[in-house]
Design an enzyme around this catalytic site. Structure first.
Site, mmCIF file in Angstrom:
data_model
loop_
_atom_site.group_PDB
_atom_site.id
_atom_site.type_symbol
_atom_site.label_atom_id
_atom_site.label_comp_id
_atom_site.label_asym_id
_atom_site.label_seq_id
_atom_site.Cartn_x
_atom_site.Cartn_y
_atom_site.Cartn_z
ATOM 1 N N SER A 12 0.822 -1.229 0.000
ATOM 2 C CA SER A 12 0.000 0.000 0.000
ATOM 3 C C SER A 12 0.839 1.256 0.000
ATOM 4 O O SER A 12 1.682 1.439 0.883
ATOM 5 C CB SER A 12 -0.814 0.101 1.291
ATOM 6 O OG SER A 12 -1.823 -0.809 1.343
ATOM 7 N N HIS A 42 -3.769 0.017 -4.554
ATOM 8 C CA HIS A 42 -3.170 -1.236 -5.036
ATOM 9 C C HIS A 42 -3.419 -1.351 -6.537
ATOM 10 O O HIS A 42 -4.511 -1.718 -6.956
ATOM 11 C CB HIS A 42 -3.826 -2.452 -4.373
ATOM 12 C CG HIS A 42 -3.551 -2.576 -2.907
ATOM 13 N ND1 HIS A 42 -2.620 -3.437 -2.398
ATOM 14 C CD2 HIS A 42 -4.084 -1.948 -1.850
ATOM 15 C CE1 HIS A 42 -2.602 -3.326 -1.090
ATOM 16 N NE2 HIS A 42 -3.481 -2.427 -0.726
ATOM 17 N N HIS A 64 -5.265 -10.073 -1.840
ATOM 18 C CA HIS A 64 -5.383 -10.292 -0.382
ATOM 19 C C HIS A 64 -6.455 -11.321 -0.044
ATOM 20 O O HIS A 64 -7.467 -11.410 -0.740
ATOM 21 C CB HIS A 64 -5.764 -8.983 0.322
ATOM 22 C CG HIS A 64 -4.764 -7.892 0.152
ATOM 23 N ND1 HIS A 64 -4.790 -7.014 -0.910
ATOM 24 C CD2 HIS A 64 -3.696 -7.536 0.910
ATOM 25 C CE1 HIS A 64 -3.783 -6.160 -0.794
ATOM 26 N NE2 HIS A 64 -3.103 -6.453 0.302
ATOM 27 N N TYR A 66 -8.446 -10.886 2.359
ATOM 28 C CA TYR A 66 -9.644 -10.142 2.784
ATOM 29 C C TYR A 66 -10.519 -9.712 1.620
ATOM 30 O O TYR A 66 -11.650 -9.278 1.823
ATOM 31 C CB TYR A 66 -9.282 -8.949 3.679
ATOM 32 C CG TYR A 66 -8.418 -7.876 3.064
ATOM 33 C CD1 TYR A 66 -8.888 -7.045 2.056
ATOM 34 C CD2 TYR A 66 -7.122 -7.672 3.528
ATOM 35 C CE1 TYR A 66 -8.102 -6.056 1.509
ATOM 36 C CE2 TYR A 66 -6.319 -6.684 2.990
ATOM 37 C CZ TYR A 66 -6.815 -5.881 1.971
ATOM 38 O OH TYR A 66 -6.028 -4.912 1.439
ATOM 39 N N GLU A 67 -9.992 -9.828 0.396
ATOM 40 C CA GLU A 67 -10.833 -9.547 -0.772
ATOM 41 C C GLU A 67 -11.681 -10.769 -1.121
ATOM 42 O O GLU A 67 -12.427 -10.748 -2.092
ATOM 43 C CB GLU A 67 -9.964 -9.154 -1.964
ATOM 44 C CG GLU A 67 -9.198 -7.859 -1.737
ATOM 45 C CD GLU A 67 -8.154 -7.610 -2.814
ATOM 46 O OE1 GLU A 67 -8.505 -7.046 -3.845
ATOM 47 O OE2 GLU A 67 -6.996 -8.016 -2.617
ATOM 48 N N ALA A 94 2.535 -2.385 4.199
ATOM 49 C CA ALA A 94 2.234 -1.342 5.171
ATOM 50 C C ALA A 94 1.736 -2.067 6.418
ATOM 51 O O ALA A 94 1.004 -3.053 6.308
ATOM 52 C CB ALA A 94 1.149 -0.425 4.634
ATOM 53 N N MET A 185 -1.904 -7.275 6.886
ATOM 54 C CA MET A 185 -2.857 -8.219 6.284
ATOM 55 C C MET A 185 -2.293 -8.862 5.012
ATOM 56 O O MET A 185 -3.050 -9.213 4.111
ATOM 57 C CB MET A 185 -4.162 -7.494 5.960
ATOM 58 C CG MET A 185 -4.785 -6.812 7.164
ATOM 59 S SD MET A 185 -6.196 -5.803 6.679
ATOM 60 C CE MET A 185 -6.385 -4.763 8.128
ATOM 61 N N SER A 186 -0.987 -9.002 4.963
ATOM 62 C CA SER A 186 -0.405 -9.593 3.749
ATOM 63 C C SER A 186 0.864 -10.350 4.103
ATOM 64 O O SER A 186 1.094 -10.700 5.255
ATOM 65 C CB SER A 186 -0.101 -8.482 2.730
ATOM 66 O OG SER A 186 0.933 -7.652 3.207
ATOM 67 N N ASN A 209 1.315 3.475 11.029
ATOM 68 C CA ASN A 209 0.432 3.970 12.118
ATOM 69 C C ASN A 209 0.692 3.152 13.378
ATOM 70 O O ASN A 209 1.178 2.021 13.301
ATOM 71 C CB ASN A 209 -1.039 3.806 11.701
ATOM 72 C CG ASN A 209 -1.376 2.373 11.351
ATOM 73 O OD1 ASN A 209 -1.135 1.938 10.212
ATOM 74 N ND2 ASN A 209 -1.893 1.627 12.304
ATOM 75 N N HIS A 221 -7.563 4.314 6.380
ATOM 76 C CA HIS A 221 -6.772 3.786 5.256
ATOM 77 C C HIS A 221 -5.976 4.895 4.576
ATOM 78 O O HIS A 221 -4.846 4.685 4.130
ATOM 79 C CB HIS A 221 -7.693 3.073 4.251
ATOM 80 C CG HIS A 221 -6.953 2.372 3.145
ATOM 81 N ND1 HIS A 221 -6.058 1.335 3.365
ATOM 82 C CD2 HIS A 221 -6.964 2.560 1.808
ATOM 83 C CE1 HIS A 221 -5.569 0.931 2.207
ATOM 84 N NE2 HIS A 221 -6.100 1.655 1.239
HETATM 85 N N1 HPA Z 1 -3.353 -3.230 11.181
HETATM 86 C C1 HPA Z 1 -3.431 -4.099 10.168
HETATM 87 N N2 HPA Z 1 -2.981 -3.825 8.955
HETATM 88 C C2 HPA Z 1 -2.430 -2.621 8.741
HETATM 89 C C3 HPA Z 1 -2.334 -1.665 9.756
HETATM 90 C C4 HPA Z 1 -2.814 -1.989 11.039
HETATM 91 O O1 HPA Z 1 -2.752 -1.199 12.002
HETATM 92 N N3 HPA Z 1 -1.727 -0.573 9.199
HETATM 93 C C5 HPA Z 1 -1.472 -0.869 7.910
HETATM 94 N N4 HPA Z 1 -1.894 -2.111 7.621
#
Ligand code: HPA
Length: 246
Positions: A12, A42, A64, A66-67, A94, A185-186, A209, A221
């Site tokens: 990302s 993406h 992903h 999650y998709e 990310a 998540m990857s 973050n 996001h």
């Molecule tokens: N959690 C999960 N996935 C992420 C995060 C997060 O805080 N930041 C960027 N991808």
């Protein structure tokens, strides 16, 4: 100099890495048999080119869990890269940081991971060894290069979850107890697939973050994309320096 290209998967907001590459050709995900990504930030294509004279294949965007895609689809890009002759793979992502000493805006080299997706791209008797999933020697090269440039580069454990929702503060406390430094998540399934194919793997998390509950701000996001862009410049410089020595 190695002749086989280095594969680099861009997470990302890390698209700026692609700007440093002299492009030879692009292959949309669909042409490589991958599903198109539906997530903002993406883009789905492979880019063949060179980075300071060294052959690279970028994977811009990824697929992903999650998709709604199965683990085999999530890792189809890694198998495709292997078919193109890629033997060394750099996975970027990310991630949220859980380690109070790893501030957002910096990078973390993956020393190891926790696969918390409850799935695997492998099946049957593929009992691969993951004692050193992320190559120790290659990590050392990056660690040394980052230190020489004065670039902060943390090293820690990445927890890969299914998502797409961000974590609750209770889940973040659980992940810290489990030994994670970053959460995303990857990456974990791609690493497993790449190691099963005998690739040398390196992983970098752009810490975009604080994970939920570590400060009180809700996660967004857009924040993840913006932080990724700013930190991408530092990583471009580091990659150029290391890859150019290849
Ligand atoms: N959690 C999960 N996935 C992420 C995060 C997060 O805080 N930041 C960027 N991808």
């Amino acid at each position: 100099m190695s002749t086989s290209p280095i594969g680099i998967v861009l997470g990302s907001g890390l698209g700026p890495l692609a700007e440093a590459v002299v492009v030879e050709r692009e292959v949309p995900f669909a042409e490589a048999g991958l599903p198109a990504s539906t997530v903002p930030g993406h883009q789905g294509c492979f880019v063949f080119g060179s980075l300071d004279g060294v052959s690279v294949v970028l994977m811009k965007g990824r697929v992903h869990l999650y998709e709604g895609h199965p683990p085999q689809a999530v890792t189809a890009g890694v198998r495709w890269l292997a078919e193109q002759g890629v033997g060394r793979l750099i996975l970027t992502n990310a991630a949220g940081t859980l380690n109070p000493e790893f501030a957002p805006g910096s990078w973390m080299l993956l020393a190891d991971h926790l696969n918390l997706t409850s799935t695997s791209p492998l099946h049957g008797a593929d009992f691969i060894d993951l004692t050193t999933a992320y190559d120790a020697q290659w990590r050392e090269v990056f660690r040394t290069a980052a230190a020489a440039r004065g670039m902060p580069l943390h090293e820690g454990v990445y927890a890969g979850l299914r998502g797409p929702q961000y974590e609750t503060p209770a889940e973040v406390r659980m992940l810290r107890t489990l030994g994670a430094d970053a959460v995303g998540m990857s990456t974990v399934l791609e690493t497993i697939q790449a190691r099963a194919l005998g690739m040398t793997v390196l992983g970098f998390s752009c810490l975009t973050n604080w994970a939920a509950g570590i400060n009180r701000e809700p996660l967004d996001h857009q924040e993840v994309l913006t932080a990724g862009k700013a930190a991408a410049d530092a990583m471009v410089q580091l990659l150029r320096e290391v890859v150019a020595r290849d």
